[in-house]
Scaffold this motif. Structure first.
Motif, mmCIF file in Angstrom:
data_model
loop_
_atom_site.group_PDB
_atom_site.id
_atom_site.type_symbol
_atom_site.label_atom_id
_atom_site.label_comp_id
_atom_site.label_asym_id
_atom_site.label_seq_id
_atom_site.Cartn_x
_atom_site.Cartn_y
_atom_site.Cartn_z
ATOM 1 N N GLU A 6 0.839 -1.203 0.000
ATOM 2 C CA GLU A 6 0.000 0.000 0.000
ATOM 3 C C GLU A 6 0.865 1.241 0.000
ATOM 4 O O GLU A 6 0.572 2.207 -0.701
ATOM 5 C CB GLU A 6 -0.891 0.019 1.255
ATOM 6 C CG GLU A 6 -2.250 -0.488 1.007
ATOM 7 C CD GLU A 6 -3.080 -0.419 2.254
ATOM 8 O OE1 GLU A 6 -2.975 0.556 3.025
ATOM 9 O OE2 GLU A 6 -3.851 -1.327 2.432
ATOM 10 N N SER A 10 1.009 3.903 -2.883
ATOM 11 C CA SER A 10 0.755 5.300 -2.560
ATOM 12 C C SER A 10 1.919 6.172 -3.032
ATOM 13 O O SER A 10 1.725 7.260 -3.571
ATOM 14 C CB SER A 10 0.540 5.426 -1.040
ATOM 15 O OG SER A 10 0.376 6.766 -0.705
ATOM 16 N N LYS A 14 1.842 9.100 -5.784
ATOM 17 C CA LYS A 14 2.347 10.442 -5.509
ATOM 18 C C LYS A 14 3.423 10.818 -6.529
ATOM 19 O O LYS A 14 3.464 11.935 -7.024
ATOM 20 C CB LYS A 14 2.922 10.520 -4.096
ATOM 21 C CG LYS A 14 1.885 10.595 -3.029
ATOM 22 C CD LYS A 14 2.545 10.693 -1.672
ATOM 23 C CE LYS A 14 1.507 10.656 -0.564
ATOM 24 N NZ LYS A 14 2.092 10.674 0.746
#
Length: 147
Positions: A6, A10, A14
């Motif tokens: 995760e 993430s 980003k």
């Protein structure tokens, strides 16, 4: 693993957003630079057109001024010629009037001379006729072919 995947996911999102953001930022900068360049070109073009227009207006004004100046010179020359012609005409008229006066004077003198000669001839004829009467003779030359 789930937590790490995760986090990695993430982080990748980003990173991707940052790349997209950087790409968007680069595209925006490129677009701004292009618009600036187009704006400068348009300003330069308008300036050049304005200079050309001003130059043409000045040239046309100079031509009109030159034309008016030349027209005034020609008008002055024409007026001068007309004055000269009027003076010459006046001299010619005066000369002709003087000639007519001279002819009239000569004619009067010739008339006076003719009248004087006629008077003298009449007086001479009267004197001769008086002599013939006094002598009682007829003239040697007669008008009607006698003699």
């Amino acid at each position: 693993i789930n937590h790490t995947s995760e986090a990695l996911s993430s982080w990748l999102i980003k990173k991707k957003l940052m790349c997209n953001s950087a790409t968007s930022s680069d595209a925006l900068l490129t677009r701004v630079a292009t618009e600036k360049r187009i704006s400068l070109i348009k300003a330069w073009e308008e300036n050049e057109k304005a200079k050309a227009e001003n130059k043409a207006v000045k040239l046309l004004a100079d031509i009109t001024s030159w034309e008016n100046s030349k027209a005034a010179e020609l008008e002055a020359e024409l007026k001068k010629m007309q004055e000269q012609l009027e003076k010459k005409k006046a001299r010619c008229v005066e000369k002709l009037k003087n000639s007519a006066a001279t002819v009239h004077k000569e004619a009067e003198e010739k008339r006076a001379a003719a009248e004087a000669r006629r008077g003298e001839e009449i007086v001479a004829a009267e004197e001769t006729a008086a002599k013939y009467r006094a002598k009682g003779e007829a003239p040697k030359k007669l008008l009607f072919g006698r003699g």
